[in-house]
Design an enzyme around this catalytic site. Sequence first.
Site, PDB file in Angstrom:
ATOM      1  N   HIS A  41      33.180  45.387  51.940  1.00  0.00           N
ATOM      2  CA  HIS A  41      31.812  45.922  51.938  1.00  0.00           C
ATOM      3  C   HIS A  41      31.113  45.639  53.271  1.00  0.00           C
ATOM      4  O   HIS A  41      30.407  46.497  53.801  1.00  0.00           O
ATOM      5  CB  HIS A  41      30.964  45.261  50.839  1.00  0.00           C
ATOM      6  CG  HIS A  41      31.435  45.496  49.431  1.00  0.00           C
ATOM      7  ND1 HIS A  41      31.643  44.480  48.535  1.00  0.00           N
ATOM      8  CD2 HIS A  41      31.730  46.647  48.765  1.00  0.00           C
ATOM      9  CE1 HIS A  41      32.018  44.981  47.371  1.00  0.00           C
ATOM     10  NE2 HIS A  41      32.095  46.291  47.480  1.00  0.00           N
TER      11      HIS A  41
ATOM     12  N   LYS B  68      29.067  47.399  33.204  1.00  0.00           N
ATOM     13  CA  LYS B  68      30.172  46.800  33.974  1.00  0.00           C
ATOM     14  C   LYS B  68      30.308  45.300  33.739  1.00  0.00           C
ATOM     15  O   LYS B  68      31.213  44.688  34.286  1.00  0.00           O
ATOM     16  CB  LYS B  68      29.952  47.056  35.468  1.00  0.00           C
ATOM     17  CG  LYS B  68      30.193  48.501  35.854  1.00  0.00           C
ATOM     18  CD  LYS B  68      30.598  48.603  37.310  1.00  0.00           C
ATOM     19  CE  LYS B  68      31.184  49.981  37.592  1.00  0.00           C
ATOM     20  NZ  LYS B  68      31.661  50.096  38.955  1.00  0.00           N
TER      21      LYS B  68
ATOM     22  N   ARG C 121      39.337  53.263  49.563  1.00  0.00           N
ATOM     23  CA  ARG C 121      40.509  52.459  49.899  1.00  0.00           C
ATOM     24  C   ARG C 121      41.793  53.263  49.712  1.00  0.00           C
ATOM     25  O   ARG C 121      42.510  53.503  50.657  1.00  0.00           O
ATOM     26  CB  ARG C 121      40.549  51.194  49.025  1.00  0.00           C
ATOM     27  CG  ARG C 121      39.536  50.155  49.458  1.00  0.00           C
ATOM     28  CD  ARG C 121      39.255  49.169  48.378  1.00  0.00           C
ATOM     29  NE  ARG C 121      38.568  49.823  47.274  1.00  0.00           N
ATOM     30  CZ  ARG C 121      38.027  49.207  46.241  1.00  0.00           C
ATOM     31  NH1 ARG C 121      38.144  47.905  46.125  1.00  0.00           N
ATOM     32  NH2 ARG C 121      37.392  49.882  45.305  1.00  0.00           N
TER      33      ARG C 121
ATOM     34  N   SER D 143      36.061  43.365  44.787  1.00  0.00           N
ATOM     35  CA  SER D 143      35.312  42.269  44.169  1.00  0.00           C
ATOM     36  C   SER D 143      36.137  41.685  43.019  1.00  0.00           C
ATOM     37  O   SER D 143      36.165  40.466  42.818  1.00  0.00           O
ATOM     38  CB  SER D 143      33.978  42.768  43.629  1.00  0.00           C
ATOM     39  OG  SER D 143      33.194  43.284  44.667  1.00  0.00           O
TER      40      SER D 143
HETATM   41  P1  ADP Z   1      30.926  50.433  42.475  1.00  0.00           P
HETATM   42  O1  ADP Z   1      30.812  49.703  41.170  1.00  0.00           O
HETATM   43  O2  ADP Z   1      29.790  51.359  42.734  1.00  0.00           O
HETATM   44  O3  ADP Z   1      32.265  51.052  42.764  1.00  0.00           O
HETATM   45  P2  ADP Z   1      31.584  48.356  44.405  1.00  0.00           P
HETATM   46  O4  ADP Z   1      30.713  47.207  44.770  1.00  0.00           O
HETATM   47  O5  ADP Z   1      32.875  48.043  43.739  1.00  0.00           O
HETATM   48  O6  ADP Z   1      30.653  49.278  43.527  1.00  0.00           O
HETATM   49  O7  ADP Z   1      31.879  49.237  45.681  1.00  0.00           O
HETATM   50  C1  ADP Z   1      30.874  49.881  46.406  1.00  0.00           C
HETATM   51  C2  ADP Z   1      31.525  50.851  47.377  1.00  0.00           C
HETATM   52  O8  ADP Z   1      32.287  50.133  48.344  1.00  0.00           O
HETATM   53  C3  ADP Z   1      32.502  51.833  46.732  1.00  0.00           C
HETATM   54  O9  ADP Z   1      32.402  53.077  47.409  1.00  0.00           O
HETATM   55  C4  ADP Z   1      33.848  51.207  46.986  1.00  0.00           C
HETATM   56  O10 ADP Z   1      34.887  52.167  47.008  1.00  0.00           O
HETATM   57  C5  ADP Z   1      33.612  50.592  48.357  1.00  0.00           C
HETATM   58  N1  ADP Z   1      34.513  49.475  48.625  1.00  0.00           N
HETATM   59  C6  ADP Z   1      34.824  48.446  47.821  1.00  0.00           C
HETATM   60  N2  ADP Z   1      35.713  47.612  48.401  1.00  0.00           N
HETATM   61  C7  ADP Z   1      35.970  48.133  49.629  1.00  0.00           C
HETATM   62  C8  ADP Z   1      36.831  47.758  50.712  1.00  0.00           C
HETATM   63  N3  ADP Z   1      37.615  46.688  50.632  1.00  0.00           N
HETATM   64  N4  ADP Z   1      36.842  48.542  51.804  1.00  0.00           N
HETATM   65  C9  ADP Z   1      36.076  49.646  51.863  1.00  0.00           C
HETATM   66  N5  ADP Z   1      35.264  50.077  50.878  1.00  0.00           N
HETATM   67  C10 ADP Z   1      35.208  49.326  49.767  1.00  0.00           C
END
Ligand code: ADP
Length: 158
Positions: A16, A40, A89, A127
């Site tokens: 992130h 979630k 990803r 996460s």
């Molecule tokens: P959500 O529940 O909305 O998917 P996340 O916090 O899991 O929320 O992710 C927010 C955004 O960041 C999403 O678009 C996800 O694909 C992206 N994301 C999560 N991990 C990574 C990573 N390691 N590299 C790039 N983008 C990521």
Amino acid sequence: MKAIYPGSFDPITYGHIDIIRRAAMMYDELVVVVLINDAKHPLFTVEERVEMLKETVGSIANVQVKASSGLTVDFARKEEAKVIIRGIRAVMDYEYELQQSTINMMLADEIETVFLLARPEYSFLSSSAAKTVASYHGDLTYFVPSNIAKRLEDKLSK
Ligand code: ADP
């Protein structure tokens, strides 16, 4: 131009952080928003997630951190942002993101979703992986900064 980067950030990871840094270079203003989605069952409260984001990316001059419930497009409109940033990803992200952004397109065709590809070194990072490793007291060096690792350890030891 202003963009928003919505997510759960439960908790923020290096993946992130990388997306936030790159998006902050592309847009004049970036609002990182913790979207409240109780379905979630997040580990951290919204307040904790906002705090962790502020600790980690709050010093980037054009980045703000907020929380919101409701639809992403409604938040974007309220912020007068024309762009939603999402990270991709692997193919598994694509299907979900395609569905979400198509829905958003139908709800608000003046707002574009812009996808940034994960850097290869972060493409395995999520996460949930950080939470799993933390729950077994594994090394979080490659997942999250040390302040977040500490929060994970504290939370999971309770
Ligand atoms: P959500 O529940 O909305 O998917 P996340 O916090 O899991 O929320 O992710 C927010 C955004 O960041 C999403 O678009 C996800 O694909 C992206 N994301 C999560 N991990 C990574 C990573 N390691 N590299 C790039 N983008 C990521």
